[in-house]
Design an enzyme around this catalytic site. Structure first.
Site, PDB file in Angstrom:
ATOM      1  N   CYS A  90      38.494  43.363  49.267  1.00 51.95           N
ATOM      2  CA  CYS A  90      39.293  42.201  48.888  1.00 51.95           C
ATOM      3  C   CYS A  90      39.874  41.609  50.161  1.00 51.95           C
ATOM      4  O   CYS A  90      40.685  42.249  50.830  1.00 51.95           O
ATOM      5  CB  CYS A  90      40.412  42.595  47.919  1.00 51.95           C
ATOM      6  SG  CYS A  90      41.572  41.254  47.572  1.00 51.95           S
TER       7      CYS A  90
ATOM      8  N   GLU B 182      36.990  35.831  39.609  1.00 47.54           N
ATOM      9  CA  GLU B 182      36.856  37.171  40.175  1.00 47.54           C
ATOM     10  C   GLU B 182      36.504  38.193  39.103  1.00 47.54           C
ATOM     11  O   GLU B 182      37.052  38.183  37.994  1.00 47.54           O
ATOM     12  CB  GLU B 182      38.147  37.589  40.884  1.00 47.54           C
ATOM     13  CG  GLU B 182      38.410  36.811  42.160  1.00 47.54           C
ATOM     14  CD  GLU B 182      39.388  37.516  43.079  1.00 47.54           C
ATOM     15  OE1 GLU B 182      39.222  38.732  43.315  1.00 47.54           O
ATOM     16  OE2 GLU B 182      40.319  36.854  43.562  1.00 47.54           O
TER      17      GLU B 182
ATOM     18  N   GLY C  33      35.434  35.867  48.574  1.00 43.38           N
ATOM     19  CA  GLY C  33      34.729  34.723  47.998  1.00 43.38           C
ATOM     20  C   GLY C  33      34.590  33.586  48.987  1.00 43.38           C
ATOM     21  O   GLY C  33      33.555  32.913  49.030  1.00 43.38           O
TER      22      GLY C  33
ATOM     23  N   HIS D 200      28.875  38.656  45.243  1.00 43.87           N
ATOM     24  CA  HIS D 200      29.279  37.274  44.986  1.00 43.87           C
ATOM     25  C   HIS D 200      28.069  36.420  44.647  1.00 43.87           C
ATOM     26  O   HIS D 200      27.019  36.526  45.292  1.00 43.87           O
ATOM     27  CB  HIS D 200      29.965  36.659  46.210  1.00 43.87           C
ATOM     28  CG  HIS D 200      31.317  37.214  46.471  1.00 43.87           C
ATOM     29  ND1 HIS D 200      32.470  36.657  45.964  1.00 43.87           N
ATOM     30  CD2 HIS D 200      31.706  38.303  47.183  1.00 43.87           C
ATOM     31  CE1 HIS D 200      33.514  37.375  46.356  1.00 43.87           C
ATOM     32  NE2 HIS D 200      33.078  38.373  47.092  1.00 43.87           N
TER      33      HIS D 200
ATOM     34  N   CYS E 214      40.498  33.780  46.920  1.00 43.23           N
ATOM     35  CA  CYS E 214      39.658  34.972  47.036  1.00 43.23           C
ATOM     36  C   CYS E 214      39.078  34.988  48.439  1.00 43.23           C
ATOM     37  O   CYS E 214      38.248  34.142  48.781  1.00 43.23           O
ATOM     38  CB  CYS E 214      38.550  34.951  45.987  1.00 43.23           C
ATOM     39  SG  CYS E 214      37.403  36.354  46.108  1.00 43.23           S
TER      40      CYS E 214
END
Length: 276
Positions: free
Chosen positions: A75, A210, A222, A161, A219
Site C-alpha cells: 500500500c 481498491e 494505484g 492492478h 491509492c
C-alpha cells in the site's frame, strides 16, 4: 486488551496504525473489520501494523489489512504513513528507512520538505506474477466484464492492478465496473481497479476502486500502476503528477528495468486507545 493506535491519512486514504514493536497485538479478521467500521470502530480504509524486522537489512516489517479483514501485500499511501509514524513515535531516527513487506523490501525516504518519497520497487508485468490469466505479456488486454468489452493494462506493484483509460474520471463507472473487475475470474487474487484520465504527458487524473475496500480518496500503488500502464501505452512522460480525489502524488518511472518512485504527503490525525 487495550492497545494504542494512531489515526493517519495519505491524501484522505486513511489508516489505523499500530505499533506492534512495543506492544502485543492480536488482530483477527473480526477485530479488523470492527476497527475499520466508521460507526462501531475507529473507521479507516486499512489497518497498518508496524512489526520487528523479518527480512535481512530492514528496520521493520510492514503489514497491511483491508477494511474487510483481508491482508494485502502493499500500500503506497500506507507506506508514507508508516515512515511518518516510526519517526514520530521515536522508533527510528533515520531519514532513509528500509522496510520489509509481503511483496519484498522497500525503502522509505523522509524529505526535508515534509513529504515522503518511497522506492516502490520494479513493477511486475508478466501475467503470472500479477497474477492475471493471459497467454503472454502485453501493454493492453481485452476483458469481457458485465456484458461489455474493455481494454485494460495489468500491473503488479506488489499488489495487482487493472488500469482503464477513460475520457472523464468524474463520469467513469467506478461503482459499477470496479467491483465487477475486482472479482473477475482472470484475476485469481482479485484486483484493484484504476480509472485513468490523461490530461497531458505529465499529468493524469485517477480514481481507484481498491480490492477489499471500495473506492478510496487515494491509492499510492494505484497511482504507480496507472503511470506504468500509461507509459507502456506511450501516453505518459517519465515524471507524472497524479491527481486523485484526495490530492496529488508525483510518480517517477523511466523504464521496465527501473524502480518506481512515489512522492507525497502523510499526516497524523489523532492518537488513541481502544479495547480489542
Amino acid at each position: 486488551m487495550k492497545v494504542r493506535f494512531t489515526k493517519m491519512h495519505g491524501l484522505g486514504n486513511d489508516f489505523v496504525v499500530f505499533d506492534a514493536v512495543r506492544q502485543r497485538i492480536a488482530l483477527t479478521p473480526e477485530r479488523l473489520r470492527r476497527l475499520a467500521d466508521r460507526r462501531f470502530g475507529v473507521g479507516c480504509d486499512q489497518i497498518l501494523l508496524v512489526e520487528p524486522p523479518r527480512l535481512p537489512g530492514t528496520e521493520f516489517h510492514y503489514r497491511i489489512f483491508n477494511a474487510d479483514g483481508s491482508e494485502v501485500e502493499q500500500c503506497g499511501n500506507g507506506a508514507r504513513c508508516f515512515a511518518r509514524f516510526v519517526r514520530e513515535q521515536g522508533l527510528t531516527e533515520h531519514d532513509e528507512i528500509p522496510v520489509g513487506t509481503a511483496a519484498g523490501a522497500i525503502r522509505l525516504h523522509l524529505e526535508a520538505d515534509g513529504l515522503v518519497r518511497v522506492n516502490m520497487g520494479r513493477p511486475r508485468l508478466a501475467p503470472v506474477e500479477i497474477p492475471f490469466q493471459a497467454e503472454h505479456e502485453a501493454p493492453l488486454y481485452d476483458l469481457e466484464v458485465a456484458g461489455e468489452h474493455h481494454q485494460i493494462g495489468a500491473v503488479s506493484m506488489g499488489n495487482p492492478h487493472a488500469v482503464l483509460l477513460v475520457e472523464d474520471v468524474e463520469t467513469a463507472p467506478v461503482a459499477r465496473l470496479g467491483p465487477a473487475i475486482e472479482h473477475h475470474p482472470r484475476f485469481p487474487q482479485r484486483v484493484n481497479v484504476g480509472f485513468m484520465q490523461r490530461l497531458a504527458g505529465d499529468a493524469i487524473r485517477l480514481r481507484v476502486h481498491e480490492r477489499g475496500a471500495g473506492e478510496t480518496l487515494a491509492c499510492g500503488t494505484g497511482a504507480c500502476a496507472a503511470v506504468v500502464s500509461g507509459r507502456l501505452r506511450g501516453l505518459l512522460d517519465e515524471r507524472v503528477r497524479v491527481d486523485l480525489p484526495g490530492g496529488g502524488l508525483i510518480i517517477d518511472w523511466r523504464s521496465p528495468d527501473d524502480v518506481v518512485w512515489m512522492t507525497g504527503p502523510a499526516e497524523s490525525v489523532f492518537h488513541g486507545e481502544i479495547v480489542l
